[in-house]
Design an enzyme around this catalytic site. Structure first.
Site, PDB file in Angstrom:
ATOM      1  N   ARG A 242      -7.070   0.591  -5.412  1.00  0.00           N
ATOM      2  CA  ARG A 242      -6.567   0.160  -4.112  1.00  0.00           C
ATOM      3  C   ARG A 242      -7.400  -1.030  -3.674  1.00  0.00           C
ATOM      4  O   ARG A 242      -8.608  -1.082  -3.956  1.00  0.00           O
ATOM      5  CB  ARG A 242      -6.778   1.245  -3.040  1.00  0.00           C
ATOM      6  CG  ARG A 242      -5.688   2.254  -2.907  1.00  0.00           C
ATOM      7  CD  ARG A 242      -4.420   1.640  -2.292  1.00  0.00           C
ATOM      8  NE  ARG A 242      -3.400   2.643  -2.086  1.00  0.00           N
ATOM      9  CZ  ARG A 242      -2.546   3.062  -3.032  1.00  0.00           C
ATOM     10  NH1 ARG A 242      -2.570   2.550  -4.234  1.00  0.00           N
ATOM     11  NH2 ARG A 242      -1.648   3.984  -2.745  1.00  0.00           N
ATOM     12  N   GLU A 271      -3.641  -6.759   1.033  1.00  0.00           N
ATOM     13  CA  GLU A 271      -2.436  -7.219   0.357  1.00  0.00           C
ATOM     14  C   GLU A 271      -1.213  -7.069   1.280  1.00  0.00           C
ATOM     15  O   GLU A 271      -1.198  -6.158   2.109  1.00  0.00           O
ATOM     16  CB  GLU A 271      -2.227  -6.436  -0.953  1.00  0.00           C
ATOM     17  CG  GLU A 271      -1.995  -4.956  -0.746  1.00  0.00           C
ATOM     18  CD  GLU A 271      -1.922  -4.174  -2.054  1.00  0.00           C
ATOM     19  OE1 GLU A 271      -2.760  -4.385  -2.938  1.00  0.00           O
ATOM     20  OE2 GLU A 271      -1.012  -3.325  -2.149  1.00  0.00           O
ATOM     21  N   HIS A 289       0.739  -5.191  -7.125  1.00  0.00           N
ATOM     22  CA  HIS A 289       0.735  -3.731  -6.915  1.00  0.00           C
ATOM     23  C   HIS A 289       1.953  -3.083  -7.597  1.00  0.00           C
ATOM     24  O   HIS A 289       2.764  -2.413  -6.953  1.00  0.00           O
ATOM     25  CB  HIS A 289       0.714  -3.423  -5.403  1.00  0.00           C
ATOM     26  CG  HIS A 289       0.219  -2.034  -5.093  1.00  0.00           C
ATOM     27  ND1 HIS A 289      -0.471  -1.721  -3.944  1.00  0.00           N
ATOM     28  CD2 HIS A 289       0.319  -0.865  -5.788  1.00  0.00           C
ATOM     29  CE1 HIS A 289      -0.751  -0.421  -3.931  1.00  0.00           C
ATOM     30  NE2 HIS A 289      -0.286   0.121  -5.051  1.00  0.00           N
TER      31      HIS A 289
HETATM   32  C1  DGY Z   1       0.577   4.919  -5.447  1.00  0.00           C
HETATM   33  O1  DGY Z   1       1.412   5.750  -5.820  1.00  0.00           O
HETATM   34  O2  DGY Z   1      -0.358   5.226  -4.697  1.00  0.00           O
HETATM   35  C2  DGY Z   1       0.745   3.525  -5.929  1.00  0.00           C
HETATM   36  O3  DGY Z   1      -0.284   2.702  -5.564  1.00  0.00           O
HETATM   37  C3  DGY Z   1       2.074   2.945  -5.473  1.00  0.00           C
HETATM   38  O4  DGY Z   1       2.963   3.215  -6.449  1.00  0.00           O
END
Ligand code: DGY
Length: 329
Positions: A242, A271, A289
């Site tokens: 993240r 982002e 992402h």
């Molecule tokens: C999640 O599932 O947390 C991803 O970052 C988005 O698909």
């Protein structure tokens, strides 16, 4: 149940037609197939009349939003990460929170590897160079990259996704090391052929460092300037966790100075407004992402989110309840 009595649900982002169709069999559905992200006021206005909402990673589910939704019983986040949701605020209000664990592990691990190869073997920058018409003669000394095979892979965060990344290391004869809050049971270490290291030891030893931890206050800037400074000059750094886990300006400075070989990044602090310093870097591969974005996996995520929502609104325990301690409204 008459049509008027059906629970109302909001799906905040565009999703698969078949998933919407199955939701419409039971619920009065407000969709967003136009896919314009809902601003906080618009999200609040549309969620206010709902018993359930299916949210996405960029939807902030705050206490203020929940307070505007007196009928809300479930937030079904269509993601494994839940850092966009105020979990205690859900629990205090008797609102169930669910996520989509499991269905995206292998696809996300594959993308970590795609970034490893792309960054190490300069796939994106050489493609760009070729398309720009620079290829006039084959060059023995051109485009040297970093070998993946037989290198040391260091995984920080050995949940399901981290373990899937680590297991793939055997296919490329890699030496696999990992760091995790808690050391894994011996059987899991053996399945991943991975040896435990302290974080600092891993950062100094690995040729490929892949970050795969959940984001929260405890992992904010887990990888900052000090930690990045421990990387080898030949290291390749990958973040599929993240934005916020890594101090992005510190990483930009490191890459700009050529202090490591390369980076492959799928997530960014703030982002999509990422640090503009990344854009000029030839030694960084950047993806928006998309680590879980295979069609099959995104469908699996959407179906699981819909199953969670349906179970909760039918008085059942949803399959992937995050706040297990909640007393539902
Ligand atoms: C999640 O599932 O947390 C991803 O970052 C988005 O698909």
């Amino acid at each position: 149940m008459s049509v008027q009595d059906r629970p109302r649900v909001l799906v905040t982002r565009r999703t698969f037609d078949e998933v919407l169709a199955s939701l419409r069999e039971r619920f009065d559905v407000d969709d967003n197939q136009g896919d314009v992200p809902l601003a906080p006021d618009e999200l609040r206005r549309r969620a206010a009349a709902c018993e359930g909402i299916i949210t996405a990673v960029a939807d902030p589910v705050t206490a203020a939003l929940l307070d505007a939704c007196p009928r809300l019983r479930i937030v079904a986040n269509c993601a494994v990460g839940t850092n966009n949701v105020d979990i205690p605020a859900c629990t205090e209000r008797g609102i169930m929170l669910t996520n989509t664990p499991g269905v995206l592990d292998d696809t996300t691990a594959d993308h970590a590897w795609a970034l490893m190869f792309a960054a190490a073997r300069r796939v994106v920058s050489s493609d760009r160079w070729l398309r720009d018409g620079h290829w006039k003669a084959w060059g023995f000394m051109d485009w040297h990259g970093v070998d993946v095979h037989h290198a040391t892979l260091g995984v920080i965060g050995m949940g399901r996704i981290g373990q899937a990344i680590a297991r793939r290391g055997a296919g490329f004869d890699m030496n696999v090391i990992y760091h995790n809050r808690n050391r894994l049971p011996a059987a899991d270490e053996a399945a991943c052929r991975a040896s435990y290291r302290s974080m600092d030891a891993l950062l100094g030893e690995a040729d490929f460092v892949v970050v795969s931890v959940p984001y929260g206050p405890a992992t904010h800037h887990l990888i900052g300037a000090r930690e990045l400074g421990l990387l080898k000059p030949t290291a390749v750094f990958i973040n599929i966790a993240r934005g916020g886990v890594v101090d992005d300006p510190a990483l930009v400075a490191l890459l700009k100075a050529g202090r490591i070989a390369a980076a492959g990044l799928d997530v960014f602090e703030n982002e999509p407004a990422l640090d503009p310093g990344f854009l000029g870097l030839e030694n960084a591969v950047l993806t928006p992402h998309i680590a879980s974005a295979s069609r099959a996996t995104r469908l699996g995520m959407a179906e699981l989110a819909a199953r969670n929502l349906t179970a909760a609104l039918s008085g059942e325990r949803p399959p992937s309840l995050v706040n297990a301690e909640v007393t539902p409204r």
